[in-house]
Design an enzyme around this catalytic site. Structure first.
Site, PDB file in Angstrom:
ATOM      1  N   LYS A  13      -6.967 -15.037 -34.252  1.00 19.80           N
ATOM      2  CA  LYS A  13      -7.536 -15.456 -32.964  1.00 19.80           C
ATOM      3  C   LYS A  13      -8.126 -16.860 -33.046  1.00 19.80           C
ATOM      4  CE  LYS A  13     -10.474 -12.006 -32.688  1.00 19.80           C
ATOM      5  NZ  LYS A  13     -10.150 -11.148 -33.833  1.00 19.80           N
ATOM      6  N   ARG A  88     -15.885  -7.453 -27.104  1.00 25.73           N
ATOM      7  CA  ARG A  88     -15.519  -6.586 -28.219  1.00 25.73           C
ATOM      8  C   ARG A  88     -15.868  -5.137 -27.940  1.00 25.73           C
ATOM      9  NH1 ARG A  88     -15.518 -10.491 -32.535  1.00 25.73           N
ATOM     10  NH2 ARG A  88     -15.049  -9.574 -34.548  1.00 25.73           N
ATOM     11  N   ARG A 127      -8.985 -15.181 -48.017  1.00 30.42           N
ATOM     12  CA  ARG A 127      -9.174 -16.435 -47.297  1.00 30.42           C
ATOM     13  C   ARG A 127     -10.472 -17.167 -47.645  1.00 30.42           C
ATOM     14  NH1 ARG A 127     -10.423 -15.268 -40.824  1.00 30.42           N
ATOM     15  NH2 ARG A 127     -12.464 -14.353 -41.192  1.00 30.42           N
ATOM     16  N   ARG A 160     -16.370 -16.308 -46.414  1.00 24.95           N
ATOM     17  CA  ARG A 160     -17.320 -15.660 -45.516  1.00 24.95           C
ATOM     18  C   ARG A 160     -17.915 -14.429 -46.185  1.00 24.95           C
ATOM     19  NH1 ARG A 160     -14.795 -15.076 -39.566  1.00 24.95           N
ATOM     20  NH2 ARG A 160     -15.686 -12.996 -39.829  1.00 24.95           N
ATOM     21  N   ARG A 171     -15.075  -3.429 -40.752  1.00 29.49           N
ATOM     22  CA  ARG A 171     -14.761  -4.201 -39.537  1.00 29.49           C
ATOM     23  C   ARG A 171     -13.541  -3.629 -38.827  1.00 29.49           C
ATOM     24  NH1 ARG A 171     -14.357  -9.702 -42.481  1.00 29.49           N
ATOM     25  NH2 ARG A 171     -13.544 -10.595 -40.546  1.00 29.49           N
TER      26      ARG A 171
HETATM   27  P1  ADP Z   1     -13.538 -11.337 -37.119  1.00 22.33           P
HETATM   28  O1  ADP Z   1     -12.862 -11.216 -35.792  1.00 22.33           O
HETATM   29  O2  ADP Z   1     -12.648 -11.905 -38.167  1.00 22.33           O
HETATM   30  O3  ADP Z   1     -14.247 -10.084 -37.566  1.00 22.33           O
HETATM   31  P2  ADP Z   1     -15.663 -12.986 -35.946  1.00 22.33           P
HETATM   32  O4  ADP Z   1     -16.070 -14.299 -36.453  1.00 22.33           O
HETATM   33  O5  ADP Z   1     -15.098 -12.896 -34.575  1.00 22.33           O
HETATM   34  O6  ADP Z   1     -14.667 -12.438 -37.035  1.00 22.33           O
HETATM   35  O7  ADP Z   1     -16.908 -11.981 -35.999  1.00 22.33           O
HETATM   36  C1  ADP Z   1     -17.684 -11.800 -37.153  1.00 22.33           C
HETATM   37  C2  ADP Z   1     -18.845 -10.831 -36.881  1.00 22.33           C
HETATM   38  O8  ADP Z   1     -19.688 -11.389 -35.839  1.00 22.33           O
HETATM   39  C3  ADP Z   1     -18.471  -9.453 -36.345  1.00 22.33           C
HETATM   40  O9  ADP Z   1     -18.147  -8.553 -37.390  1.00 22.33           O
HETATM   41  C4  ADP Z   1     -19.753  -9.052 -35.605  1.00 22.33           C
HETATM   42  O10 ADP Z   1     -20.761  -8.634 -36.489  1.00 22.33           O
HETATM   43  C5  ADP Z   1     -20.214 -10.362 -35.002  1.00 22.33           C
HETATM   44  N1  ADP Z   1     -19.668 -10.564 -33.633  1.00 22.33           N
HETATM   45  C6  ADP Z   1     -18.832 -11.551 -33.236  1.00 22.33           C
HETATM   46  N2  ADP Z   1     -18.523 -11.420 -31.920  1.00 22.33           N
HETATM   47  C7  ADP Z   1     -19.178 -10.312 -31.485  1.00 22.33           C
HETATM   48  C8  ADP Z   1     -19.261  -9.616 -30.244  1.00 22.33           C
HETATM   49  N3  ADP Z   1     -18.591 -10.047 -29.160  1.00 22.33           N
HETATM   50  N4  ADP Z   1     -20.031  -8.510 -30.169  1.00 22.33           N
HETATM   51  C9  ADP Z   1     -20.702  -8.062 -31.228  1.00 22.33           C
HETATM   52  N5  ADP Z   1     -20.673  -8.647 -32.428  1.00 22.33           N
HETATM   53  C10 ADP Z   1     -19.917  -9.759 -32.577  1.00 22.33           C
END
Ligand code: ADP
Ligand code: ZN
Length: 213
Positions: A13, A88, A127, A160, A171
Site C-alpha cells: 500500500k 482499518r 524488509r 520496523r 498483524r
Molecule cells: P502495515 O499495514 O504494514 O501493518 P502501517 O504502517 O499501516 O503498517 O501500520 C502500522 C501499525 O500502526 C498498525 O499495526 C497499527 O498498530 C497502527 N495503525 C496504523 N493505521 C491504523 C488505523 N487506521 N487504525 C488503528 N491502528 C492503526
C-alpha cells in the site's frame, strides 16, 4: 481524486500510495507513518499509540479517527488524497463517510491489493527502510550494496519494530478480523476494485492506475 488503499500489511500500500501521490499530485495519508512520527517526536499521541503498534494491535479508533478528521480538512487535501492504512475497522469507515458527508465529498474508489498471507510474512520479515529517504530494501529480493546503508543516499537502514515474525503474525490476525470485513462494506457500496498485488511494483501500479482513472 479521493482514494482508499486496502490490503493486508505488506501488500505494498505504501509503495503504491507514494507512486499515486507523485502521479496525481495529491497527498498520501498514512496513519502508520503519522503514528510512527508521533512516536519519534515523543508526542502524547505517540506515547498512547506505541504499545499497541509494537504489539501488532490496532491503535484505538477514536485516536486515529481524530487524526484523520483533522488531516483531510487541511488545504493540501482539497484536490484529493490517498488514504493508506485507514480505515482499518468498520467504525473507522463509518466515521470517514460521516466526515466526508459533512464536507460534501465522496470517495472515488477503494482499491484492494490482494495477496496471500504467506507471501506477506516473507516480505515484511526481510524488509528494511532508509531512515533518510524512505527507500525500501529486502534482504533477499532487494539487498543494499552495503549492508545497513542506503544505495541512493547513504542513509542508515532500519527495521520496523513490528516487522518480526511474531508481530507480523499478530498483524495478519488483526487484519483478518478487523480490516478484511471492509471489503464487503465497500463492495456493497459498489466502489471496491480488486488488484492482484503480484508482479513488479510497476506492473501493479499500472493496474491500480487503470482502476482509478
Ligand atoms: P502495515 O499495514 O504494514 O501493518 P502501517 O504502517 O499501516 O503498517 O501500520 C502500522 C501499525 O500502526 C498498525 O499495526 C497499527 O498498530 C497502527 N495503525 C496504523 N493505521 C491504523 C488505523 N487506521 N487504525 C488503528 N491502528 C492503526
Ligand atoms: Zn536513502
Amino acid at each position: 481524486m479521493r482514494l482508499i488503499l486496502l490490503g493486508p500489511p505488506g501488500a505494498g500500500k505504501g509503495t503504491q500510495a507514494k507512486m499515486l501521490k507523485d502521479k496525481f499530485g495529491i497527498p498520501q495519508i498514512s496513519t502508520g507513518d503519522i503514528l510512527r512520527k508521533a512516536i519519534r517526536d515523543n508526542t502524547d499521541l505517540g506515547f498512547k499509540a506505541r504499545t499497541f503498534m509494537d504489539g501488532g494491535q490496532l491503535v484505538p479508533d477514536d485516536l486515529v479517527i481524530r487524526l484523520i478528521r483533522e488531516r483531510i480538512r487541511q488545504d493540501d487535501c482539497q484536490k484529493g488524497f490517498i488514504l493508506d492504512g485507514f480505515p482499518r475497522t468498520i467504525p473507522q469507515a463509518e466515521k470517514l463517510s460521516e466526515t466526508l458527508g459533512e464536507m460534501g465529498l465522496t470517495l472515488d474508489a477503494v482499491v484492494d491489493l490482494e495477496i496471500e498471507p504467506e507471501e506477506v510474512t516473507e516480505r515484511l520479515a526481510g524488509r528494511s527502510n532508509c531512515s533518510q529517504c524512505g527507500t525500501m530494501y529486502h534482504e533477499v529480493s532487494r539487498p543494499p550494496n552495503r549492508p545497513g546503508v542506503c544505495d541512493l543516499c547513504g542513509g542508515e537502514l532500519y527495521k520496523r519494530e513490528d516487522d518480526n515474525r511474531e508481530t507480523i503474525h499478530k498483524r495478519l490476525d488483526v487484519y483478518a478480523k478487523e480490516t478484511a470485513p471492509l471489503k464487503e462494506y465497500y463492495g456493497s457500496q459498489g466502489n471496491l476494485k480488486a488488484v492482484k498485488a503480484k508482479g513488479t511494483v510497476e506492473e501493479i501500479f499500472m493496474q491500480v492506475c487503470s482502476m482509478v482513472s
